[in-house]
Write a protein that holds these residues in place. Structure first.
Motif, PDB file in Angstrom:
ATOM      1  N   ASP A 136     -15.997  75.898 -82.697  1.00  0.00           N
ATOM      2  CA  ASP A 136     -15.284  76.870 -81.855  1.00  0.00           C
ATOM      3  C   ASP A 136     -14.115  76.217 -81.133  1.00  0.00           C
ATOM      4  O   ASP A 136     -13.057  76.823 -80.957  1.00  0.00           O
ATOM      5  N   PHE A 137     -14.291  74.943 -80.724  1.00  0.00           N
ATOM      6  CA  PHE A 137     -13.213  74.225 -80.038  1.00  0.00           C
ATOM      7  C   PHE A 137     -12.029  74.004 -80.979  1.00  0.00           C
ATOM      8  O   PHE A 137     -10.872  74.201 -80.603  1.00  0.00           O
ATOM      9  N   VAL A 138     -12.308  73.609 -82.220  1.00  0.00           N
ATOM     10  CA  VAL A 138     -11.248  73.346 -83.203  1.00  0.00           C
ATOM     11  C   VAL A 138     -10.524  74.635 -83.579  1.00  0.00           C
ATOM     12  O   VAL A 138      -9.281  74.695 -83.595  1.00  0.00           O
ATOM     13  N   GLY A 148     -10.364  77.419 -81.892  1.00  0.00           N
ATOM     14  CA  GLY A 148      -9.609  77.907 -80.737  1.00  0.00           C
ATOM     15  C   GLY A 148      -8.302  77.171 -80.552  1.00  0.00           C
ATOM     16  O   GLY A 148      -7.274  77.764 -80.216  1.00  0.00           O
ATOM     17  N   ALA A 149      -8.321  75.853 -80.789  1.00  0.00           N
ATOM     18  CA  ALA A 149      -7.105  75.041 -80.657  1.00  0.00           C
ATOM     19  C   ALA A 149      -6.038  75.475 -81.654  1.00  0.00           C
ATOM     20  O   ALA A 149      -4.867  75.668 -81.296  1.00  0.00           O
ATOM     21  N   SER A 199      -3.250  73.710 -77.334  1.00  0.00           N
ATOM     22  CA  SER A 199      -4.379  73.452 -78.225  1.00  0.00           C
ATOM     23  C   SER A 199      -5.611  73.048 -77.417  1.00  0.00           C
ATOM     24  O   SER A 199      -6.725  73.522 -77.679  1.00  0.00           O
ATOM     25  N   SER A 227      -6.689  76.283 -75.229  1.00  0.00           N
ATOM     26  CA  SER A 227      -7.302  77.307 -76.068  1.00  0.00           C
ATOM     27  C   SER A 227      -8.650  76.833 -76.601  1.00  0.00           C
ATOM     28  O   SER A 227      -9.614  77.602 -76.687  1.00  0.00           O
ATOM     29  N   SER A 228      -8.719  75.554 -76.945  1.00  0.00           N
ATOM     30  CA  SER A 228      -9.974  74.973 -77.405  1.00  0.00           C
ATOM     31  C   SER A 228     -11.039  75.091 -76.321  1.00  0.00           C
ATOM     32  O   SER A 228     -12.175  75.507 -76.584  1.00  0.00           O
ATOM     33  N   GLY A 251     -14.251  77.430 -76.702  1.00  0.00           N
ATOM     34  CA  GLY A 251     -15.458  76.620 -76.700  1.00  0.00           C
ATOM     35  C   GLY A 251     -16.358  76.929 -75.521  1.00  0.00           C
ATOM     36  O   GLY A 251     -17.582  77.060 -75.673  1.00  0.00           O
ATOM     37  N   TYR A 267      -8.329  82.028 -85.644  1.00  0.00           N
ATOM     38  CA  TYR A 267      -9.618  81.544 -85.137  1.00  0.00           C
ATOM     39  C   TYR A 267     -10.760  81.906 -86.089  1.00  0.00           C
ATOM     40  O   TYR A 267     -11.558  81.048 -86.486  1.00  0.00           O
TER      41      TYR A 267
END
Length: 306
Positions: A2-4, A6-7, A64, A67-68, A72, A294
């Motif tokens: 989710d972090f990646v 989102g970035a 990045s 958003s990550s 996340g 995303y």
């Protein structure tokens, strides 16, 4: 993941929406503009196309991360809430769970975004140093017209990092977090609305017999979620922009409440909705791109890992 995801989605979104964000900030902070096209024409006449991209490098570098953290934090909070309430992380969350997770996501991002928002707003509005306005009157009336070589025409900030360093030197650490109270109110409520509306719309747009909407459903849900979030966020966004731009020249506002009361008294209640149309027009394509990117990254990685 989710972090990646989102970035990557955040970077794509900022690339799409930045020019309109510059116009939005100038409309909110400079009363001389009568509308969107007036601001666009004036900016283009004085600074050509690059005037719409002032301060872009810092958001591109930081969005990045922000958003990550947003996506996340949202999913991790949702997983923990579901595990606590229903015994497992993959349980279907209630709308209250989604709202609380979105609210938490908005709170967390404020600590990362406030300094970059200050730099972005100062860079987007620094041409006002050359044009004293009703909102920021010059301390001393000009005696004669400035020549092109005059220091009065020199831009104060040379770039994002120079802007951050200058603000920190002149105004201290507090200057980097100017307007953070308004940003806190803006992002917490906006992100609660953002994720809740996206979840509801995805549920409505999912075809019978499927667990997820198709690409067109994600595009529509993401765009509409962005519009609804900015409809909630715009009043606090106006106050935030004015507080953050207030360090340029003579300071007018003592805080969030003073800024809100002064702005409404001088320009009427409609001042709190300055830039609303532009925010909504910008939010639809930006958040279409954010969410479709995303979801695409998540589905791609899940496919590779299974």
């Amino acid at each position: 993941m989710d972090f990646v995801a989102g970035a990557i989605g955040g970077v794509c979104g900022v690339a799409v929406g930045y020019p309109l964000d510059t116009v939005k900030v100038r409309i909110q902070t400079e009363p001389k503009y009568t509308g969107i096209w007036h601001c666009v024409r004036d900016t283009y006449r004085q600074e050509p196309v690059w005037g719409l991209y002032r301060g872009l490098s810092l958001p591109v570098c930081t969005v990045s991360l922000v958003s990550s953290v947003s996506f996340g934090t949202y999913h991790h909070c949702l997983d923990h809430i579901c595990r606590f309430r229903y015994g497992r992380a993959d349980a279907k969350p209630a709308r209250t769970d989604i709202t609380l997770s979105g609210f938490a996501s908005g709170l967390v991002r404020v600590f990362l975004t406030s300094p970059t928002e200050v730099a972005k707003v100062r860079l987007q509005t620094q041409t006002q140093q050359r044009r004293p306005s009703a909102s920021w009157p010059a301390a001393v009336p000009p005696v004669c017209a400035a020549t092109p070589q005059s220091p009065a025409l020199a831009l104060k900030y040379r770039g994002p990092l120079h802007c951050l360093a200058t603000v920190a030197r002149e105004e201290g650490l507090r200057g980097l977090y100017k307007g953070s109270s308004a940003l806190l109110f803006r992002d917490s409520h906006a992100f609660a609305t953002y994720f809740l509306s996206y979840a509801i719309l995805c549920e409505w747009l999912t075809p019978t017999g499927h667990s997820q909407p198709d690409v067109s459903g994600v595009l529509v849900a993401g765009g509409c979620a962005g519009v609804l979030a900015w409809a909630v966020a715009t009043p606090m966004d106006v106050i935030k922009s004015r507080l953050q731009a207030d360090g340029q020249g003579q300071q007018r506002y003592r805080g969030l409440l003073h800024c809100a009361v002064t702005s409404v008294r001088e320009e009427g209640l409609r001042v709190l909705f300055k830039g609303l149309t532009l925010n909504c027009c910008r939010a639809f394509p930006v958040n279409m791109v954010v969410f479709v990117t995303y979801e695409a990254v998540l589905r791609l990685t899940r496919g590779l890992l299974t």
